[in-house]
Write a protein that holds these residues in place. Structure first.
Motif, PDB file in Angstrom:
ATOM      1  N   MET A  99       9.232 -16.130   6.512  1.00  0.00           N
ATOM      2  CA  MET A  99       7.885 -15.596   6.323  1.00  0.00           C
ATOM      3  C   MET A  99       7.890 -14.255   5.604  1.00  0.00           C
ATOM      4  O   MET A  99       6.913 -13.888   4.947  1.00  0.00           O
ATOM      5  N   THR A 100       8.984 -13.511   5.739  1.00  0.00           N
ATOM      6  CA  THR A 100       8.969 -12.148   5.218  1.00  0.00           C
ATOM      7  C   THR A 100       8.996 -12.127   3.692  1.00  0.00           C
ATOM      8  O   THR A 100       8.470 -11.199   3.082  1.00  0.00           O
ATOM      9  N   GLY A 101       9.585 -13.146   3.055  1.00  0.00           N
ATOM     10  CA  GLY A 101       9.656 -13.145   1.604  1.00  0.00           C
ATOM     11  C   GLY A 101       8.725 -14.141   0.938  1.00  0.00           C
ATOM     12  O   GLY A 101       8.818 -14.375  -0.265  1.00  0.00           O
ATOM     13  N   LEU A 102       7.842 -14.724   1.739  1.00  0.00           N
ATOM     14  CA  LEU A 102       7.005 -15.823   1.238  1.00  0.00           C
ATOM     15  C   LEU A 102       6.015 -15.341   0.181  1.00  0.00           C
ATOM     16  O   LEU A 102       5.324 -14.343   0.380  1.00  0.00           O
ATOM     17  N   THR A 103       5.930 -16.068  -0.949  1.00  0.00           N
ATOM     18  CA  THR A 103       4.997 -15.669  -2.013  1.00  0.00           C
ATOM     19  C   THR A 103       3.741 -16.547  -1.998  1.00  0.00           C
ATOM     20  O   THR A 103       3.761 -17.661  -1.487  1.00  0.00           O
ATOM     21  N   GLN A 104       2.693 -15.999  -2.601  1.00  0.00           N
ATOM     22  CA  GLN A 104       1.440 -16.752  -2.685  1.00  0.00           C
ATOM     23  C   GLN A 104       1.625 -18.031  -3.504  1.00  0.00           C
ATOM     24  O   GLN A 104       0.989 -19.051  -3.216  1.00  0.00           O
ATOM     25  N   GLN A 105       2.509 -17.994  -4.492  1.00  0.00           N
ATOM     26  CA  GLN A 105       2.772 -19.187  -5.303  1.00  0.00           C
ATOM     27  C   GLN A 105       3.347 -20.301  -4.438  1.00  0.00           C
ATOM     28  O   GLN A 105       2.945 -21.465  -4.546  1.00  0.00           O
ATOM     29  N   GLU A 106       4.301 -19.934  -3.576  1.00  0.00           N
ATOM     30  CA  GLU A 106       4.896 -20.938  -2.692  1.00  0.00           C
ATOM     31  C   GLU A 106       3.846 -21.516  -1.747  1.00  0.00           C
ATOM     32  O   GLU A 106       3.805 -22.722  -1.494  1.00  0.00           O
ATOM     33  N   VAL A 107       3.003 -20.632  -1.219  1.00  0.00           N
ATOM     34  CA  VAL A 107       1.971 -21.073  -0.276  1.00  0.00           C
ATOM     35  C   VAL A 107       1.011 -22.051  -0.951  1.00  0.00           C
ATOM     36  O   VAL A 107       0.684 -23.107  -0.403  1.00  0.00           O
ATOM     37  N   GLU A 108       0.594 -21.725  -2.169  1.00  0.00           N
ATOM     38  CA  GLU A 108      -0.374 -22.591  -2.848  1.00  0.00           C
ATOM     39  C   GLU A 108       0.248 -23.912  -3.281  1.00  0.00           C
ATOM     40  O   GLU A 108      -0.399 -24.959  -3.226  1.00  0.00           O
ATOM     41  N   ALA A 109       1.510 -23.865  -3.695  1.00  0.00           N
ATOM     42  CA  ALA A 109       2.176 -25.114  -4.083  1.00  0.00           C
ATOM     43  C   ALA A 109       2.252 -26.062  -2.894  1.00  0.00           C
ATOM     44  O   ALA A 109       2.042 -27.272  -3.017  1.00  0.00           O
ATOM     45  N   ARG A 110       2.512 -25.504  -1.717  1.00  0.00           N
ATOM     46  CA  ARG A 110       2.627 -26.372  -0.551  1.00  0.00           C
ATOM     47  C   ARG A 110       1.269 -26.853  -0.057  1.00  0.00           C
ATOM     48  O   ARG A 110       1.164 -27.939   0.507  1.00  0.00           O
TER      49      ARG A 110
END
Lengths: 304, 304
Positions: free
Chosen positions: A278-289
């Motif tokens: 969670m500490t390095g999670l990017t908005q791009q990763e969140v939206e892709a998922r």
């Protein structure tokens, strides 16, 4: 505004083990909520042994820590646990309450008018004390709890349940709380106790949102490997609440979205030990998922 | 074209018990498929004791029964079972194979060129015999099986698995067949064995459809009460296959719809003993509940 534990965890899974790492319900809730424009703040307590780098992490994520009390000479709450092979069962090896034993939360003045309050898993009396410190009733009060409080402080817990808008609870706890095996009946019984919205978490089997006669279901994303489930439920609650704080819309349709956002973030949490992913999670990763969640669940049958 | 058992069941659940009633995999598959314009036909075997009214029921539902052999002086396959309180576990009290012991299926000439063939749970050699009787390879071959055949006739089962397009299997069976705990990994391993599509049934926790890197999930509809789970998996398979037979479209997107159709029909099946709910089911009821499935699963998050 989030009240809950900020702690040390030591975790053992079939895939490995950790020394003392950052843990606690409020930690996972805050790191998930920090994915949204939610102006998150933690109310909690730690000991003098709590590393500055962990506090810095919260600040870096724009999580306000004015409400994290540091007890001089005190030791931070510590939990040590081991998961069995199926990862669905865990055994607690050690619980040191330490500074949590005398935790008397003080909500900073600046957060006594928070719109959204997330009560992380804690003694119901502590949760109630936070509710009582608010200048006026928050627009949204979300409660997480667990079977331990049902077994030991049921009457106090019921008083808190009567105050909140949303409760998040797992399937076994919903059954225990109501005596109903059917989750549909259990959710109806819990709504009678106070909350308009009931979220029943089923771990790898997803989450259900109930409101009157309506129901919504979000699956857990099927993963090749669940590495460490620690904090998944809190991450779900943090994503759910953080999204609602950002959007300021508590319609049933938006709560559906919040359940998806929570499930989405929880799917990252379980990929590494503790809050590491969670500490390095990017908005791009969140939206892709999120797109994967759409693929996973959306269909278009034409009715005859 | 459906091959499978047509049988007597005697069922005990926490809610009551039945005498001998209509049962069998092909029965549930056919009654579900009959909800679609699928020109369904059963290949099976019964004894002289099998009531004419049950045969009439199939005919009334426009299910062809030319392939149901009636053995003079024979007795129909009989299964007696009892469900435990959570309805997830059942104990077999009695299994009388009777005419099933020597079942040698004969596919009627008129059905040897069927486009869609559903192999209900049976000895893999019997399933293979049906495949061998087809004039040409069907456009879609769907296989259902269970752990019993993995334990006792694994090599024969693998030969059938290698022939089919779709396998439906439950989560524990997928794990047993592949040695993979992760269902994502198990589904990938099963695709290596032959089927392009893998459907993993999780009972009350829904069903997953896997195809290469794609995955789709259909929840089970949350019900106030599950009355009798008997036949739910077969009803799922019958709805899934019947919908594909009607639409003639085996794209991944249409298989998603088929999984929803199967889940939808299964949600009716569990409401009464055996196939009782399925025999009177109307298209209006089916479509109304499809709308509930949409409500249950569809959301619309705007991405940033």
């Amino acid at each position: 505004m989030i009240v809950g534990t900020v702690a040390f965890d030591a975790i053992e899974t079939p895939f490995g083990k950790t020394d003392k790492i950052l843990g606690g319900a409020a930690t996972f809730i805050a790191l998930a909520a920090a994915q949204f424009e939610a102006d998150a703040a933690i109310v909690s307590v730690v000991g003098e042994d709590f590393p500055q780098e962990y506090l810095d992490l919260f600040v870096e994520k724009k999580v306000n820590i004015d409400g994290i009390e540091i007890i001089e000479g005190g030791k931070t709450f510590f939990w040590k646990g081991k998961y069995r092979n199926d990862l669905n069962t865990r055994d607690t090896l050690l619980t040191e309450l330490n500074v949590l034993a005398d935790f008397n939360p003080v909500v900073p003045d600046a957060y006594r008018d928070s719109d959204v309050v997330m009560l992380g898993n804690l003694h119901p009396d502590i949760q109630m004390s936070v509710i009582r410190q608010m200048k006026e009733r928050p627009k949204l009060l979300v409660l997480d709890t667990m079977n331990f409080w049902m077994n030991n402080t049921l009457e106090a817990l019921k008083l808190v349940i009567a105050e909140v808008d949303v409760i998040t609870i797992n399937d076994e706890e919903a059954r225990q709380l109501t005596g109903e095996y059917s989750l549909v009946k259990a959710a109806a019984a819990i709504q009678q106790m106070g909350p308009h919205y009931v979220v029943i978490k089923k771990g790898e089997h997803g989450a259900l949102l109930f409101h009157r006669q309506e129901v919504f279901f979000a699956p857990a994303l099927p993963l090749e490997e669940v590495f460490d489930p620690t904090g998944a439920g809190d991450t779900f609650a943090g994503g759910f609440t953080g999204y609602l704080a950002e959007t300021g819309n508590t319609s049933f349709n938006n709560l559906k979205n919040a359940v998806i956002q929570g499930s989405n973030l929880a799917s990252f949490c379980v990929e590494r030990f503790g809050p590491e992913r969670m500490t390095g999670l990017t908005q791009q990763e969140v939206e892709a998922r999120l797109l994967q969640f759409k693929e996973l669940t959306q269909f278009d049958i034409e009715l005859r």
